[in-house]
Design a protein around this motif. Structure first.
Motif, mmCIF file in Angstrom:
data_model
loop_
_atom_site.group_PDB
_atom_site.id
_atom_site.type_symbol
_atom_site.label_atom_id
_atom_site.label_comp_id
_atom_site.label_asym_id
_atom_site.label_seq_id
_atom_site.Cartn_x
_atom_site.Cartn_y
_atom_site.Cartn_z
ATOM 1 N N THR A 67 2.261 -0.008 -17.272
ATOM 2 C CA THR A 67 2.734 1.357 -17.082
ATOM 3 C C THR A 67 2.282 1.919 -15.740
ATOM 4 N N VAL A 68 3.110 2.790 -15.171
ATOM 5 C CA VAL A 68 2.767 3.394 -13.881
ATOM 6 C C VAL A 68 1.542 4.288 -13.988
ATOM 7 N N SER A 69 1.215 4.706 -15.208
ATOM 8 C CA SER A 69 0.022 5.533 -15.387
ATOM 9 C C SER A 69 -1.256 4.761 -15.053
ATOM 10 N N SER A 70 -1.157 3.443 -14.978
ATOM 11 C CA SER A 70 -2.323 2.608 -14.671
ATOM 12 C C SER A 70 -2.563 2.454 -13.173
ATOM 13 N N TYR A 71 -1.643 2.976 -12.356
ATOM 14 C CA TYR A 71 -1.674 2.720 -10.924
ATOM 15 C C TYR A 71 -1.522 3.999 -10.114
ATOM 16 N N ALA A 72 -2.084 3.944 -8.915
ATOM 17 C CA ALA A 72 -1.642 4.857 -7.864
ATOM 18 C C ALA A 72 -0.358 4.262 -7.305
ATOM 19 N N MET A 73 0.600 5.126 -6.976
ATOM 20 C CA MET A 73 1.918 4.656 -6.546
ATOM 21 C C MET A 73 2.258 5.230 -5.169
ATOM 22 N N GLY A 74 2.933 4.426 -4.372
ATOM 23 C CA GLY A 74 3.289 4.887 -3.037
ATOM 24 C C GLY A 74 4.704 4.501 -2.655
ATOM 25 N N TYR A 77 10.444 1.203 0.232
ATOM 26 C CA TYR A 77 9.736 0.338 -0.694
ATOM 27 C C TYR A 77 8.802 1.151 -1.581
ATOM 28 N N CYS A 78 8.749 0.738 -2.828
ATOM 29 C CA CYS A 78 7.796 1.289 -3.782
ATOM 30 C C CYS A 78 6.628 0.314 -3.902
ATOM 31 N N ALA A 79 5.427 0.849 -4.081
ATOM 32 C CA ALA A 79 4.252 -0.012 -4.177
ATOM 33 C C ALA A 79 3.273 0.563 -5.194
ATOM 34 N N ALA A 80 2.488 -0.325 -5.798
ATOM 35 C CA ALA A 80 1.487 0.067 -6.797
ATOM 36 C C ALA A 80 0.113 -0.397 -6.357
ATOM 37 N N ARG A 81 -0.855 0.469 -6.579
ATOM 38 C CA ARG A 81 -2.235 0.194 -6.194
ATOM 39 C C ARG A 81 -3.117 0.282 -7.427
ATOM 40 N N SER A 82 -3.946 -0.740 -7.627
ATOM 41 C CA SER A 82 -4.832 -0.784 -8.803
ATOM 42 C C SER A 82 -6.066 0.056 -8.536
ATOM 43 N N ASN A 83 -5.841 1.356 -8.457
ATOM 44 C CA ASN A 83 -6.919 2.283 -8.109
ATOM 45 C C ASN A 83 -6.508 3.671 -8.578
ATOM 46 N N ARG A 116 -2.749 5.899 2.140
ATOM 47 C CA ARG A 116 -1.701 5.816 3.153
ATOM 48 C C ARG A 116 -1.565 4.396 3.719
ATOM 49 N N ARG A 117 -2.490 3.547 3.373
ATOM 50 C CA ARG A 117 -2.534 2.198 3.962
ATOM 51 C C ARG A 117 -1.769 1.206 3.107
ATOM 52 N N SER A 118 -0.801 0.541 3.707
ATOM 53 C CA SER A 118 0.015 -0.418 2.958
ATOM 54 C C SER A 118 -0.817 -1.606 2.487
ATOM 55 N N ASP A 119 -1.849 -1.977 3.233
ATOM 56 C CA ASP A 119 -2.652 -3.143 2.840
ATOM 57 C C ASP A 119 -3.546 -2.867 1.642
ATOM 58 N N GLU A 120 -3.560 -1.644 1.166
ATOM 59 C CA GLU A 120 -4.351 -1.307 -0.020
ATOM 60 C C GLU A 120 -3.504 -1.292 -1.291
ATOM 61 N N TYR A 121 -2.246 -1.674 -1.180
ATOM 62 C CA TYR A 121 -1.379 -1.749 -2.347
ATOM 63 C C TYR A 121 -1.216 -3.196 -2.781
ATOM 64 N N ASP A 122 -1.181 -3.388 -4.083
ATOM 65 C CA ASP A 122 -1.224 -4.730 -4.653
ATOM 66 C C ASP A 122 0.149 -5.295 -5.010
ATOM 67 N N TYR A 123 1.071 -4.421 -5.367
ATOM 68 C CA TYR A 123 2.384 -4.869 -5.833
ATOM 69 C C TYR A 123 3.475 -4.087 -5.099
ATOM 70 N N TRP A 124 4.568 -4.797 -4.811
ATOM 71 C CA TRP A 124 5.657 -4.218 -4.039
ATOM 72 C C TRP A 124 7.012 -4.542 -4.664
ATOM 73 N N GLY A 125 7.940 -3.593 -4.536
ATOM 74 C CA GLY A 125 9.317 -3.860 -4.866
ATOM 75 C C GLY A 125 10.028 -4.462 -3.678
ATOM 76 N N ARG A 126 11.317 -4.757 -3.851
ATOM 77 C CA ARG A 126 12.097 -5.390 -2.790
ATOM 78 C C ARG A 126 12.762 -4.390 -1.862
ATOM 79 N N GLY A 127 12.766 -3.137 -2.239
ATOM 80 C CA GLY A 127 13.292 -2.109 -1.353
ATOM 81 C C GLY A 127 14.707 -1.679 -1.667
ATOM 82 N N THR A 128 15.050 -0.485 -1.181
ATOM 83 C CA THR A 128 16.398 0.045 -1.295
ATOM 84 C C THR A 128 16.751 0.692 0.037
ATOM 85 N N GLN A 129 17.976 0.471 0.498
ATOM 86 C CA GLN A 129 18.384 0.931 1.809
ATOM 87 C C GLN A 129 18.826 2.381 1.772
#
Length: 124
Positions: A28-35, A95-101, A106-119
């Protein structure tokens, strides 16, 4: 582990609006910070908006502050990015991303999971 799928992108005229969705599965998204991040052609990926596990803690890039709003619907397991007053410079793959925190970042390298993106394309 969480899987993320973005949708809602498209072509819109300047001044228009779009709402991007990021549907999560696996956890669930409630388990993650989302960006949300974006990448325009020939440019590096850049931060757009983020929320911590609690929607009370949000961050925005200066370029989108006051125009974009990030939100989270835990019941639908989906994160949204409402984009208003769109400008041609908002054109990018989003792109959507999830961080286990608990906290957003603001840092992309702090996110653990990524979607494929939408244009998203904004015409002048």
């Amino acid at each position: 582990q969480v899987q993320l799928v973005e949708s809602g992108g498209g072509l819109v005229q300047a001044g228009g609006s779009l709402r991007l969705s990021c549907a999560a599965s696996g956890r669930t998204v409630s388990s993650y910070a989302m960006g949300w991040f974006r990448q325009a052609p020939g440019k590096e990926r850049e931060f757009v908006a983020a929320t911590g596990r609690s929607i009370a803690y949000t961050l925005y890039a200066d370029s989108v502050k006051g125009r974009f709003t990030i939100s989270k619907d835990n019941a639908k397991n989906t994160v949204y990015l409402q984009m208003n007053s769109l400008k041609p410079e908002d054109t990018a793959i989003y792109y959507c991303a999830a961080r286990s925190n608990f906290w957003s970042s603001r840092r992309s390298d702090e996110y653990d999971y990524w979607g494929r993106g939408t244009q998203v394309a904004v015409s002048s």
